[in-house]
Design a protein around this motif. Sequence first.
Motif, PDB file in Angstrom:
ATOM      1  N   LYS A  72      21.559  29.873  38.769  1.00 19.53           N
ATOM      2  CA  LYS A  72      20.892  29.148  39.857  1.00 19.53           C
ATOM      3  C   LYS A  72      21.235  29.749  41.210  1.00 19.53           C
ATOM      4  O   LYS A  72      20.384  29.855  42.102  1.00 19.53           O
ATOM      5  CB  LYS A  72      21.284  27.675  39.830  1.00 19.53           C
ATOM      6  CG  LYS A  72      20.631  26.882  38.699  1.00 19.53           C
ATOM      7  CD  LYS A  72      20.951  25.398  38.811  1.00 19.53           C
ATOM      8  CE  LYS A  72      20.247  24.614  37.698  1.00 19.53           C
ATOM      9  NZ  LYS A  72      20.561  23.162  37.777  1.00 19.53           N
ATOM     10  N   GLU A 146      23.803  24.898  30.459  1.00 25.80           N
ATOM     11  CA  GLU A 146      22.403  25.254  30.250  1.00 25.80           C
ATOM     12  C   GLU A 146      22.299  26.784  30.134  1.00 25.80           C
ATOM     13  O   GLU A 146      22.600  27.503  31.082  1.00 25.80           O
ATOM     14  CB  GLU A 146      21.570  24.755  31.439  1.00 25.80           C
ATOM     15  CG  GLU A 146      20.183  25.336  31.541  1.00 25.80           C
ATOM     16  CD  GLU A 146      19.352  25.137  30.295  1.00 25.80           C
ATOM     17  OE1 GLU A 146      18.845  26.145  29.767  1.00 25.80           O
ATOM     18  OE2 GLU A 146      19.220  23.991  29.853  1.00 25.80           O
ATOM     19  N   GLN A 148      20.034  29.005  30.280  1.00 24.72           N
ATOM     20  CA  GLN A 148      19.183  29.763  31.185  1.00 24.72           C
ATOM     21  C   GLN A 148      19.832  30.016  32.545  1.00 24.72           C
ATOM     22  O   GLN A 148      19.491  30.993  33.214  1.00 24.72           O
ATOM     23  CB  GLN A 148      17.851  29.019  31.387  1.00 24.72           C
ATOM     24  CG  GLN A 148      17.027  28.858  30.120  1.00 24.72           C
ATOM     25  CD  GLN A 148      16.681  30.190  29.470  1.00 24.72           C
ATOM     26  OE1 GLN A 148      16.307  31.137  30.159  1.00 24.72           O
ATOM     27  NE2 GLN A 148      16.818  30.263  28.154  1.00 24.72           N
ATOM     28  N   SER A 149      20.737  29.145  32.941  1.00 21.18           N
ATOM     29  CA  SER A 149      21.299  29.276  34.287  1.00 21.18           C
ATOM     30  C   SER A 149      22.826  29.271  34.353  1.00 21.18           C
ATOM     31  O   SER A 149      23.391  29.573  35.403  1.00 21.18           O
ATOM     32  CB  SER A 149      20.763  28.146  35.176  1.00 21.18           C
ATOM     33  OG  SER A 149      21.114  26.881  34.642  1.00 21.18           O
ATOM     34  N   GLY A 153      27.090  28.715  29.157  1.00 20.78           N
ATOM     35  CA  GLY A 153      26.106  28.252  28.179  1.00 20.78           C
ATOM     36  C   GLY A 153      25.553  29.403  27.361  1.00 20.78           C
ATOM     37  O   GLY A 153      25.330  29.260  26.148  1.00 20.78           O
ATOM     38  N   ARG A 154      25.349  30.542  28.020  1.00 20.27           N
ATOM     39  CA  ARG A 154      24.861  31.726  27.299  1.00 20.27           C
ATOM     40  C   ARG A 154      25.921  32.234  26.324  1.00 20.27           C
ATOM     41  O   ARG A 154      25.612  32.586  25.183  1.00 20.27           O
ATOM     42  CB  ARG A 154      24.482  32.823  28.292  1.00 20.27           C
ATOM     43  CG  ARG A 154      23.235  32.537  29.104  1.00 20.27           C
ATOM     44  CD  ARG A 154      22.638  33.802  29.679  1.00 20.27           C
ATOM     45  NE  ARG A 154      23.472  34.414  30.695  1.00 20.27           N
ATOM     46  CZ  ARG A 154      23.381  34.134  31.992  1.00 20.27           C
ATOM     47  NH1 ARG A 154      22.511  33.232  32.421  1.00 20.27           N
ATOM     48  NH2 ARG A 154      24.153  34.736  32.868  1.00 20.27           N
ATOM     49  N   GLN A 157      25.970  30.011  23.330  1.00 22.23           N
ATOM     50  CA  GLN A 157      24.858  30.283  22.423  1.00 22.23           C
ATOM     51  C   GLN A 157      25.127  31.527  21.594  1.00 22.23           C
ATOM     52  O   GLN A 157      24.784  31.586  20.404  1.00 22.23           O
ATOM     53  CB  GLN A 157      23.564  30.455  23.220  1.00 22.23           C
ATOM     54  CG  GLN A 157      22.294  30.472  22.373  1.00 22.23           C
ATOM     55  CD  GLN A 157      22.109  29.202  21.577  1.00 22.23           C
ATOM     56  OE1 GLN A 157      22.063  28.108  22.136  1.00 22.23           O
ATOM     57  NE2 GLN A 157      22.015  29.326  20.257  1.00 22.23           N
ATOM     58  N   PHE A 175      23.390  19.364  27.785  1.00 22.84           N
ATOM     59  CA  PHE A 175      23.497  20.479  28.730  1.00 22.84           C
ATOM     60  C   PHE A 175      23.988  20.073  30.111  1.00 22.84           C
ATOM     61  O   PHE A 175      23.583  19.054  30.661  1.00 22.84           O
ATOM     62  CB  PHE A 175      22.138  21.179  28.864  1.00 22.84           C
ATOM     63  CG  PHE A 175      21.642  21.783  27.586  1.00 22.84           C
ATOM     64  CD1 PHE A 175      22.240  22.913  27.053  1.00 22.84           C
ATOM     65  CD2 PHE A 175      20.580  21.204  26.894  1.00 22.84           C
ATOM     66  CE1 PHE A 175      21.798  23.474  25.867  1.00 22.84           C
ATOM     67  CE2 PHE A 175      20.121  21.751  25.699  1.00 22.84           C
ATOM     68  CZ  PHE A 175      20.737  22.885  25.180  1.00 22.84           C
ATOM     69  N   SER A 177      24.641  21.367  34.222  1.00 21.80           N
ATOM     70  CA  SER A 177      24.063  22.278  35.214  1.00 21.80           C
ATOM     71  C   SER A 177      25.039  23.370  35.641  1.00 21.80           C
ATOM     72  O   SER A 177      24.645  24.381  36.214  1.00 21.80           O
ATOM     73  CB  SER A 177      23.603  21.496  36.447  1.00 21.80           C
ATOM     74  OG  SER A 177      24.692  20.819  37.043  1.00 21.80           O
TER      75      SER A 177
END
Length: 258
Positions: A72, A146, A148-149, A153-154, A157, A175, A177
């Motif tokens: 973000k 999350e 994606q941001s 989180g990445r 995953q 998730f 932020s």
Amino acid sequence: MHKKIISLIMVVALIIMVTACSPQQKAEPVKKTEIMISAAASLKDALTELKPKFEQGHPDITLTYSFGGSGKLAQQIEQGAPVDVFLSASKKDMDKLNDKKLLAAQTRTDFARNELVLIVPEGSTGAIDSFEKLGTAPLTHLAVGEPQSVPAGRYSQEVFNALGLSAKVKNKLVFGSDVRQVLSYVESGSAEAGIVYATDARVSKKVKVVATANPKWHKPIVYPAAVLAGSSHAEQAKEFLAYLTGPEGKATLKTYGF
């Protein structure tokens, strides 16, 4: 004789009057340059401690932080946010800005590393004690960043993919932020477990680490830093980076587990 004394008294009185009426000279306040720093949420405690130390040695500079998920923050920079320095928790987000020519030449540097850990509330007596058991453990809420941001989180995953757990944990994921929100979910008991950085778990007394991810399960957790090409205070921003990567900065980061 009396006339001389009277004259002397008059001269002294005149000097006192002139001095009293003269405007007092005031020291010019030091003009401060504000450096805007966008930083991964996991760096909050270390950077907060560094701020007064840096500013004491650099009285002409003041630091202002904006913490959040690296993805973000990178997006905000792309959209024109007035940022001087970017401190990311992942290579990917910094690469994205580099590809768009948004980094000042020869300022990018890796300054820290981290580990991914599995946490549960401090008083938990459940059976969650490893990443491998997340697919079968009796839990309904697993907090992660999350993807994606939030770099954490990445990385989470990637761990799920490496262990063949993606499908098994999909419906359990909650998730956050940024990684600190993930930490708060577990601290409050809103999630029975969560995946954060080792440095985040270290600063909380409300959670405990039950497992550390094998580095082979995810990409290296490296923190890159860079001055932004659009910075209006590039020289001062470079001074901050030099401090962050110097002896004092490294010592503080090490204190927080980086």
